[in-house]
Design a protein around this motif. Structure first.
Motif, PDB file in Angstrom:
ATOM      1  N   ARG A 289       0.798  -1.088  -0.064  1.00 27.01           N
ATOM      2  CA  ARG A 289      -0.045  -0.164  -0.079  1.00 27.01           C
ATOM      3  C   ARG A 289       0.965   1.272  -0.008  1.00 27.01           C
ATOM      4  NH1 ARG A 289      -2.842   0.874   5.601  1.00 27.01           N
ATOM      5  NH2 ARG A 289      -0.579   1.950   5.799  1.00 27.01           N
ATOM      6  N   ASP A 290       0.292   2.208  -0.885  1.00 32.20           N
ATOM      7  CA  ASP A 290       1.140   3.409  -0.729  1.00 32.20           C
ATOM      8  C   ASP A 290       0.098   4.644  -0.932  1.00 32.20           C
ATOM      9  OD1 ASP A 290       3.122   5.297  -0.748  1.00 32.20           O
ATOM     10  OD2 ASP A 290       3.943   4.887  -2.974  1.00 32.20           O
ATOM     11  N   GLU A 291      -0.717   4.997   0.230  1.00 35.79           N
ATOM     12  CA  GLU A 291      -1.712   5.975  -0.002  1.00 35.79           C
ATOM     13  C   GLU A 291      -2.030   6.951   1.204  1.00 35.79           C
ATOM     14  OE1 GLU A 291      -5.309   3.013   1.423  1.00 35.79           O
ATOM     15  OE2 GLU A 291      -4.748   3.393  -0.763  1.00 35.79           O
ATOM     16  N   ARG A 292      -1.154   6.579   2.383  1.00 34.20           N
ATOM     17  CA  ARG A 292      -1.273   7.505   3.391  1.00 34.20           C
ATOM     18  C   ARG A 292       0.074   7.831   3.813  1.00 34.20           C
ATOM     19  NH1 ARG A 292      -4.523   5.495   8.992  1.00 34.20           N
ATOM     20  NH2 ARG A 292      -4.483   7.879  10.008  1.00 34.20           N
ATOM     21  N   TRP A 293       0.460   8.984   3.886  1.00 32.29           N
ATOM     22  CA  TRP A 293       1.686   9.663   4.172  1.00 32.29           C
ATOM     23  C   TRP A 293       1.362  10.664   5.196  1.00 32.29           C
ATOM     24  CZ3 TRP A 293       3.361  11.449  -1.348  1.00 32.29           C
ATOM     25  CH2 TRP A 293       3.466  10.293  -2.232  1.00 32.29           C
ATOM     26  N   MET A 294       2.791  11.055   5.858  1.00 31.03           N
ATOM     27  CA  MET A 294       2.658  11.926   6.868  1.00 31.03           C
ATOM     28  C   MET A 294       4.196  12.791   6.861  1.00 31.03           C
ATOM     29  SD  MET A 294       3.543  11.408  10.945  1.00 31.03           S
ATOM     30  CE  MET A 294       1.750  11.012  11.547  1.00 31.03           C
ATOM     31  N   ASP A 295       3.809  14.045   7.042  1.00 28.50           N
ATOM     32  CA  ASP A 295       4.919  15.189   7.314  1.00 28.50           C
ATOM     33  C   ASP A 295       4.995  15.524   8.726  1.00 28.50           C
ATOM     34  OD1 ASP A 295       6.598  17.363   7.316  1.00 28.50           O
ATOM     35  OD2 ASP A 295       5.626  18.355   5.536  1.00 28.50           O
ATOM     36  N   LEU A 296       6.194  14.927   9.438  1.00 33.75           N
ATOM     37  CA  LEU A 296       6.060  15.034  10.713  1.00 33.75           C
ATOM     38  C   LEU A 296       6.354  16.397  11.408  1.00 33.75           C
ATOM     39  CD1 LEU A 296       5.349  13.248  13.076  1.00 33.75           C
ATOM     40  CD2 LEU A 296       7.660  12.434  13.044  1.00 33.75           C
ATOM     41  N   ALA A 297       6.963  17.416  10.644  1.00 28.17           N
ATOM     42  CA  ALA A 297       7.579  18.608  11.075  1.00 28.17           C
ATOM     43  C   ALA A 297       7.241  19.690   9.814  1.00 28.17           C
ATOM     44  CB  ALA A 297       8.624  18.718  11.521  1.00 28.17           C
ATOM     45  N   ALA A 298       5.954  20.004   9.741  1.00 22.51           N
ATOM     46  CA  ALA A 298       5.436  20.455   8.411  1.00 22.51           C
ATOM     47  C   ALA A 298       5.677  21.850   8.157  1.00 22.51           C
ATOM     48  CB  ALA A 298       3.946  20.040   8.364  1.00 22.51           C
ATOM     49  N   GLY A 315      -4.959   9.701  -5.248  1.00 21.92           N
ATOM     50  CA  GLY A 315      -6.285   9.298  -4.332  1.00 21.92           C
ATOM     51  C   GLY A 315      -5.820   9.048  -2.920  1.00 21.92           C
ATOM     52  N   GLY A 316      -4.671   9.479  -2.488  1.00 22.22           N
ATOM     53  CA  GLY A 316      -4.169   9.437  -0.980  1.00 22.22           C
ATOM     54  C   GLY A 316      -4.303  10.700  -0.383  1.00 22.22           C
ATOM     55  N   GLU A 317      -3.678  10.582   0.960  1.00 22.71           N
ATOM     56  CA  GLU A 317      -4.092  11.718   1.964  1.00 22.71           C
ATOM     57  C   GLU A 317      -2.557  11.590   2.747  1.00 22.71           C
ATOM     58  OE1 GLU A 317      -8.504  11.708   3.388  1.00 22.71           O
ATOM     59  OE2 GLU A 317      -7.301  10.420   4.316  1.00 22.71           O
ATOM     60  N   LEU A 318      -2.473  13.023   3.214  1.00 17.58           N
ATOM     61  CA  LEU A 318      -1.228  13.305   4.028  1.00 17.58           C
ATOM     62  C   LEU A 318      -1.779  14.017   5.340  1.00 17.58           C
ATOM     63  CD1 LEU A 318       1.737  14.019   4.091  1.00 17.58           C
ATOM     64  CD2 LEU A 318       1.032  16.170   3.283  1.00 17.58           C
ATOM     65  N   ASP A 319      -1.151  13.617   6.413  1.00 20.02           N
ATOM     66  CA  ASP A 319      -1.316  14.012   7.807  1.00 20.02           C
ATOM     67  C   ASP A 319      -0.092  14.918   8.053  1.00 20.02           C
ATOM     68  OD1 ASP A 319      -3.584  13.182   9.167  1.00 20.02           O
ATOM     69  OD2 ASP A 319      -2.819  11.179   8.923  1.00 20.02           O
ATOM     70  N   ALA A 320      -0.333  16.349   8.003  1.00 17.97           N
ATOM     71  CA  ALA A 320       0.982  17.212   8.489  1.00 17.97           C
ATOM     72  C   ALA A 320       0.914  17.551   9.847  1.00 17.97           C
ATOM     73  CB  ALA A 320       0.915  18.407   7.180  1.00 17.97           C
ATOM     74  N   VAL A 321       1.945  17.449  10.752  1.00 18.42           N
ATOM     75  CA  VAL A 321       2.080  17.836  11.859  1.00 18.42           C
ATOM     76  C   VAL A 321       2.692  19.054  12.126  1.00 18.42           C
ATOM     77  CG1 VAL A 321       2.751  16.802  14.137  1.00 18.42           C
ATOM     78  CG2 VAL A 321       1.700  15.408  12.751  1.00 18.42           C
ATOM     79  N   GLU A 322       2.494  20.145  12.952  1.00 14.95           N
ATOM     80  CA  GLU A 322       3.191  21.085  13.276  1.00 14.95           C
ATOM     81  C   GLU A 322       3.018  21.715  14.625  1.00 14.95           C
ATOM     82  OE1 GLU A 322       5.478  24.064  13.912  1.00 14.95           O
ATOM     83  OE2 GLU A 322       5.884  22.789  12.043  1.00 14.95           O
ATOM     84  N   VAL A 342      -4.169  19.001   8.879  1.00 14.49           N
ATOM     85  CA  VAL A 342      -3.059  19.507   9.394  1.00 14.49           C
ATOM     86  C   VAL A 342      -3.455  19.431  10.866  1.00 14.49           C
ATOM     87  CG1 VAL A 342      -1.757  21.630   9.824  1.00 14.49           C
ATOM     88  CG2 VAL A 342      -2.731  21.165   7.727  1.00 14.49           C
ATOM     89  N   HIS A 343      -2.265  18.834  11.850  1.00 13.43           N
ATOM     90  CA  HIS A 343      -2.693  18.648  13.001  1.00 13.43           C
ATOM     91  C   HIS A 343      -1.714  19.694  13.846  1.00 13.43           C
ATOM     92  CE1 HIS A 343      -4.724  15.046  11.953  1.00 13.43           C
ATOM     93  NE2 HIS A 343      -3.792  14.859  11.214  1.00 13.43           N
TER      94      HIS A 343
END
Length: 475
Positions: A289-298, A315-322, A342-343
């Motif tokens: 699978r390759d559809e759920r990504w994260m940016d940990l210090a966005a 068609g994927g999604e990104l969780d961006a953490v800041e 964005v979190h």
């Protein structure tokens, strides 16, 4: 920067430039001061940096707008403001040699003016008499008019030699202390010069690397996938497609904020090196699978926007953490319309499902030594003592990234610093279940990438910021 070595037996060497001779003349006080608006803006920028630790690149546009400067006037203000910030330690060394007072004891506005005048004398082709005169007028029109005579006397001494003459007088001998010599000659704190030398590993490469830090960086644009094609953007702005980034464009001139594609979010300003980091993180080989990504210090969101645009096409999604609220708001504005959540959270414990992400980008907070050409005052703000705390944070964030990525998933560890403690040092103490993979094939065509498996870019080699990349797969 370690204080320069003063050699009283060797005066400044004249190299063809005519400086004032005889005793310093006091400035005339019978005429009203003539304040040049470009130099006043530069002086205001120096005051903002000194008084409230303002960021030069964020503060100057507002000052230019307030003064209604454009074209050549704005360009002159920018060169004088950024140049004075960039060369500050070097300017102070020369000014101290020309002053009978300690610079630390001077009033702030007077010191700002002296730095601005010294920069014009040592780093521009502005005639000496003009550089001194306009600076004295700034002092006369400012809050410390009584310091005009002192300013005149000091600057006339500065103008008695060119930069090469002052370096010969104040710097250690090159063949005895190369680090000390280059630190003064290129205006870098000694600890930074040492850090770059350690990372480069080649003394012959050090001076070009330092010189590249002293040249203003070009403007790079990123054409966001799904918004505008790179060649279309290049044609629209009369730019050139980037050498290596499939989304990059070099902007030859002009204000990027006036570009329609930038205003509507189809494109943005982003260094080509940063683009390459995001593309490598998105394209490293992955099983399953390759559809759920994260940016940990966005923050501030440039890489998150590029990743989000790439995910939108698949068609994927990104969780961006800041962690910082105002930077998290910047990320939200930057990724508007993209599949990015964005979190506002601490990347060390973001409160999101662990072991669920296919790819995690960690663009870790760092000293920023790789972007000194873009942040003129930054080299004088950081201290060697900052490194240990940042390395501790980087390791904690990498531990978190290892928990967040699924088995078989990819972690991209990125810093905008070549400092070995922040790059190879962090990777050398990575979590045991993160195995290094060769990052070089993910930057096709880019030369001088070394022996791998990590990658270090350099301004003098690649024309990018000095970005570091390590790709890791969770076993």
């Amino acid at each position: 920067m370690t204080g320069p070595r003063h050699r009283p037996d060797r005066g400044p060497k004249h190299t063809g430039r005519k400086g004032p001779t005889g005793p310093p003349r006091r400035p005339s006080t019978t005429r009203p001061p003539e304040v040049d608006p470009s130099r006043q803006v530069a002086l205001d920028l120096l005051a903002a940096v000194r008084e409230r630790s303002a960021y030069a690149n964020l503060t100057l546009p507002g000052l230019l707008a307030e003064a209604r400067l454009s074209g050549r006037d704005a360009a002159l203000a920018t060169e004088l403001a950024y140049g004075s910030c960039r060369m500050l330690g070097q300017l102070d060394a020369v000014l101290q040699a020309c002053s009978d007072r300690e610079l630390a004891d001077l009033d702030g506005p007077v010191l700002d003016a002296l730095r601005l005048g010294a920069y014009q004398l040592l780093h521009t082709r502005i005639p000496s008499h003009a550089a001194v005169s306009v600076t004295v007028d700034l002092v006369r029109a400012g809050s410390r008019p009584g310091a005009a005579g002192f300013t005149n006397a000091v600057l006339r001494k500065v103008g008695a030699a060119d930069l090469a003459g002052w370096v010969e007088r104040l710097a250690p001998a090159r063949d005895e202390d190369l680090i000390g010599y280059l630190s003064l000659a290129t205006a870098h704190p000694r600890w930074i010069t040492t850090a770059l030398a350690d990372s480069l590993g080649d003394a012959n490469d050090l001076e070009p690397a330092l010189a590249a830090d002293d040249r203003p960086a070009g403007v790079h644009l990123v054409a966001r996938p799904g918004g505008i094609d790179r060649d279309e953007l290049a044609a629209e702005v009369d730019g050139t497609p980037a050498r290596w980034s499939p989304y990059g464009v070099y902007l030859p001139q002009g204000d990027p904020g006036r570009i329609e594609a930038v205003r509507d979010g189809r494109a943005a300003v982003q260094d080509e090196g940063s683009q390459l980091m995001a593309v490598a993180a998105a394209t490293a080989p992955l099983d399953g699978r390759d559809e759920r990504w994260m940016d940990l210090a966005a923050g501030p969101g440039g890489k998150a926007a590029l990743l989000g645009a790439l995910l939108a096409e698949r068609g994927g999604e990104l969780d961006a953490v800041e962690i910082t609220p105002h930077r998290a708001d910047l990320v939200r504005r930057t990724v508007r319309g993209l599949p990015v959540r964005v979190h506002t959270a601490d990347g060390r414990d973001p409160g999101l499902p662990e072991g669920e992400y296919d790819r995690v980008l960690l663009d870790a907070p760092c000293t920023g030594l790789g972007a000194l050409r873009r942040r003129p005052e930054a080299r004088w703000r950081r201290d060697r003592g900052d490194v240990a705390g940042l390395v501790r944070l980087q390791r904690e964030l990498l531990d978190s990234a290892a928990r967040m990525v699924r088995p078989g998933g990819i972690v991209a560890y990125v810093t905008c610093s070549p400092h070995l403690s922040e790059t190879e040092g962090v990777i050398g103490r990575r979590p045991r279940d993160l195995e290094l993979i060769d990052a070089r094939p993910l930057l096709p065509g880019v030369p001088q990438l070394g022996d791998g498996p990590t990658v270090q870019l350099w301004p003098h080699r690649h024309g990018t910021d000095a970005m570091f990349l390590a790709l890791l797969r969770r076993a």
